[in-house]
Write a protein that holds these residues in place. Structure first.
Motif, PDB file in Angstrom:
ATOM      1  N   UNK A  14     -39.147  39.224   8.027  1.00  0.00           N
ATOM      2  CA  UNK A  14     -38.811  40.297   8.853  1.00  0.00           C
ATOM      3  C   UNK A  14     -37.317  40.509   9.411  1.00  0.00           C
ATOM      4  N   UNK A  15     -36.995  38.975   9.850  1.00  0.00           N
ATOM      5  CA  UNK A  15     -35.544  38.584  10.376  1.00  0.00           C
ATOM      6  C   UNK A  15     -34.657  38.982   9.274  1.00  0.00           C
ATOM      7  N   UNK A  16     -34.954  38.743   7.984  1.00  0.00           N
ATOM      8  CA  UNK A  16     -33.985  38.901   7.011  1.00  0.00           C
ATOM      9  C   UNK A  16     -33.822  40.661   6.665  1.00  0.00           C
ATOM     10  N   UNK A  32     -36.791  41.134  -0.497  1.00  0.00           N
ATOM     11  CA  UNK A  32     -37.587  40.844   0.610  1.00  0.00           C
ATOM     12  C   UNK A  32     -38.904  41.346   0.412  1.00  0.00           C
ATOM     13  N   UNK A  33     -39.107  42.474  -0.110  1.00  0.00           N
ATOM     14  CA  UNK A  33     -40.553  43.083  -0.377  1.00  0.00           C
ATOM     15  C   UNK A  33     -41.498  42.083  -1.042  1.00  0.00           C
ATOM     16  N   UNK A  54     -49.992  40.884   8.696  1.00  0.00           N
ATOM     17  CA  UNK A  54     -48.564  40.810   9.075  1.00  0.00           C
ATOM     18  C   UNK A  54     -47.552  40.941   7.751  1.00  0.00           C
ATOM     19  N   UNK A  55     -47.779  40.138   6.910  1.00  0.00           N
ATOM     20  CA  UNK A  55     -46.971  40.295   5.757  1.00  0.00           C
ATOM     21  C   UNK A  55     -47.153  41.607   5.002  1.00  0.00           C
ATOM     22  N   UNK A  56     -48.352  42.172   4.848  1.00  0.00           N
ATOM     23  CA  UNK A  56     -48.359  43.486   4.350  1.00  0.00           C
ATOM     24  C   UNK A  56     -47.801  44.436   4.991  1.00  0.00           C
ATOM     25  N   UNK A  61     -43.369  48.335   5.290  1.00  0.00           N
ATOM     26  CA  UNK A  61     -42.024  48.695   6.109  1.00  0.00           C
ATOM     27  C   UNK A  61     -40.780  48.604   5.079  1.00  0.00           C
ATOM     28  N   UNK A  62     -40.702  47.632   4.445  1.00  0.00           N
ATOM     29  CA  UNK A  62     -39.557  47.429   3.421  1.00  0.00           C
ATOM     30  C   UNK A  62     -39.709  48.296   2.310  1.00  0.00           C
ATOM     31  N   UNK A  63     -40.818  48.735   1.750  1.00  0.00           N
ATOM     32  CA  UNK A  63     -41.166  49.768   0.807  1.00  0.00           C
ATOM     33  C   UNK A  63     -40.737  50.992   1.169  1.00  0.00           C
ATOM     34  N   UNK A  64     -41.049  51.334   2.402  1.00  0.00           N
ATOM     35  CA  UNK A  64     -40.572  52.679   2.918  1.00  0.00           C
ATOM     36  C   UNK A  64     -39.210  52.878   3.246  1.00  0.00           C
TER      37      UNK A  64
END
Length: 73
Positions: A14-16, A32-33, A54-56, A61-64
């Protein structure tokens, strides 16, 4: 222990992912995903669900972000 490791993987991802929100850096999400999904897999091996969830969430969020940016931006 694996739940904590999964949560840490999700937090680092999430930070990256924060710089990947800026235009022209969205392609960073392609790296990152999968890392977040690896963290979700580690979380599946745990008896608790918080690290996996949390990881999902981070992976979704990254996929969106990739979907909205057309996969590049």
């Amino acid at each position: 222990m694996l739940n904590i490791l999964s949560g840490l993987i999700g937090l680092v991802t999430l930070i990256f992912m924060i710089p990947a929100l800026f235009p022209l850096l969205g392609a960073l999400n392609w790296l990152l995903v999968p890392v977040a999904l690896i963290g979700a897999f580690v979380g599946m091996l745990s008896s608790r669900n918080s690290g996996r969830n949390f990881c999902l969430t981070v992976a979704a969020f990254g996929a969106l972000r990739l979907f909205l940016g057309g996969g590049i931006f």
